[in-house]
Design a protein around this motif. Structure first.
Motif, mmCIF file in Angstrom:
data_model
loop_
_atom_site.group_PDB
_atom_site.id
_atom_site.type_symbol
_atom_site.label_atom_id
_atom_site.label_comp_id
_atom_site.label_asym_id
_atom_site.label_seq_id
_atom_site.Cartn_x
_atom_site.Cartn_y
_atom_site.Cartn_z
ATOM 1 N N PRO A 100 0.794 -1.234 0.000
ATOM 2 C CA PRO A 100 0.000 0.000 0.000
ATOM 3 C C PRO A 100 0.830 1.290 0.000
ATOM 4 N N PHE A 101 2.130 1.213 0.257
ATOM 5 C CA PHE A 101 2.968 2.407 0.200
ATOM 6 C C PHE A 101 3.222 2.857 -1.240
ATOM 7 N N VAL A 102 3.120 1.928 -2.195
ATOM 8 C CA VAL A 102 3.556 2.196 -3.565
ATOM 9 C C VAL A 102 2.421 2.839 -4.360
ATOM 10 N N GLU A 103 2.637 4.067 -4.744
ATOM 11 C CA GLU A 103 1.573 4.875 -5.334
ATOM 12 C C GLU A 103 1.045 4.318 -6.649
ATOM 13 N N MET A 104 1.910 3.735 -7.465
ATOM 14 C CA MET A 104 1.469 3.341 -8.811
ATOM 15 C C MET A 104 0.411 2.238 -8.777
ATOM 16 N N TYR A 105 0.346 1.469 -7.683
ATOM 17 C CA TYR A 105 -0.665 0.423 -7.615
ATOM 18 C C TYR A 105 -2.066 1.004 -7.453
#
Length: 267
Positions: A100-105
Motif C-alpha cells: 500500500p505504500f507504492v503509489e502506482m498500484y
C-alpha cells in the motif's frame, strides 16, 4: 532448500511475499494453495512455522483469502498477516505490509485490479503502519532487529529502489538501529550495506523464478553481492554473531556474510 533446512536445523521459514504468482489466490479453497505450498515444501525440515506477508501479486487476487484461518486449518504451517511482530527471544522480526505504500498500484498505470478491501484510505493506512513500527522498534530490547517487507528499499535489480520506502520508512529504520531489512519483489539475491547506519538490505526474491540479466545497476553504492539466478537465504543468529548465507537452487553457498556484536554483561 529442504537439505539446507535439515543441516541448519531451522526454527521457522519466512516468505517475503508474492506467495502465489502471478495473481494470488481466487479464494480460501483455491487449489493453488496446496499446489504451490503444501505439495511443494514437503521436506521434513520445512515442517515448521512459515511467516508470510503479502506482495503486490498477492493483492491482485483475493488478498484476504491468504489471511484467512481456513488456510491454517488446511496447512497449520501457514501464517500470513498484513503486518505483525514475531519475538524470537534474541531477535524480533517486524513484518510490514509494503504494497500500500507504492503509489502506482493505486493508479491505472499497471492495468491491474488490486484487492484493497480493508484499506479504505492509503494515506491513513500507511501512516498507522509507520507509527506502529516506530513504536515497536522504540520499545524493542531484542539483540537483533529485523524488518521484513515485500518491496526493496535498496536494490539494483529490475525494480530498483522503492522511493516511497526510502522517503518514509528508511529514516525510522536508521533511527532505531535495525540490523537487517529483508525483502522480495526483485527476482534475484542481493546484499547492500546502508551508508548511514548498520542496516544490511537483503533481497531474497528468487524462490520460484529469476530474471537473469535484468539488472539496472543505477545505484550500486554499498553493493556487496548480487546473483540474478534462483535461490534462497538463511539467517543464523546468536547473542553475539549473525551469519547470512545465500544459496543457489542446488543449495550451494554463493555468498556468506557475518557480523559480530559485543556482549555487555552488568556486574
Amino acid at each position: 532448500m529442504g537439505r539446507i533446512g535439515k543441516k541448519l536445523d531451522i526454527d521457522f521459514v519466512v516468505s517475503t511475499g508474492d506467495n502465489f504468482y502471478d495473481n494470488g489466490l481466487t479464494g480460501e479453497y483455491d487449489t493453488g494453495f496446496e499446489d504451490s505450498f503444501t505439495k511443494v515444501y514437503t521436506a521434513n525440515s520445512l515442517q515448521k512455522q512459515w511467516y508470510s506477508i503479502l506482495g503486490n501479486h498477492d493483492y491482485r487476487g483475493n488478498a484476504e483469502a491468504q489471511l484467512s484461518p481456513v488456510l491454517r486449518r488446511i496447512d497449520s504451517r501457514w501464517l500470513c498477516l498484513r503486518s505483525f511482530l514475531v519475538n524470537e527471544e534474541i531477535a524480533e522480526l517486524f513484518f510490514l505490509d509494503t504494497t500500500p505504500f507504492v503509489e502506482m498500484y493505486f493508479s491505472d498505470a499497471e492495468n491491474h485490479t488490486y484487492d484493497w478491501r480493508g484499506i479504505t484510505s492509503r494515506r491513513t493506512y500507511t501512516a498507522h503502519l509507520l507509527k506502529d513500527i516506530e513504536s515497536a522498534l522504540s520499545q524493542s530490547t531484542a539483540r537483533w532487529k529485523i524488518v521484513v517487507g515485500h518491496h526493496a528499499i535498496r536494490s539494483v535489480g529490475h525494480h530498483g529502489d522503492t522511493q516511497e520506502l526510502v522517503n518514509r520508512l528508511l529514516p525510522t529504520l536508521q533511527a532505531y538501529n535495525v540490523d537487517f531489512y529483508m525483502n522480495g519483489h526483485d527476482h534475484c539475491l542481493e546484499q547492500i550495506s546502508d551508508t548511514k547506519s548498520p542496516i544490511q538490505f537483503i533481497t531474497s526474491g528468487a524462490g520460484s523464478k529469476a530474471w537473469r540479466g535484468d539488472v539496472k545497476g543505477l545505484n550500486e553504492e554499498g553493493l556487496k553481492f548480487l546473483y540474478d539466478g534462483q535461490g534462497f537465504v538463511s539467517v543464523q543468529l546468536t547473542q553475539t554473531d549473525s551469519v547470512i548465507e545465500f544459496y543457489d537452487v542446488f543449495g550451494e553457498v554463493l555468498h556468506r556474510w557475518n557480523v559480530s556484536k559485543e556482549l555487555h554483561v552488568a556486574s
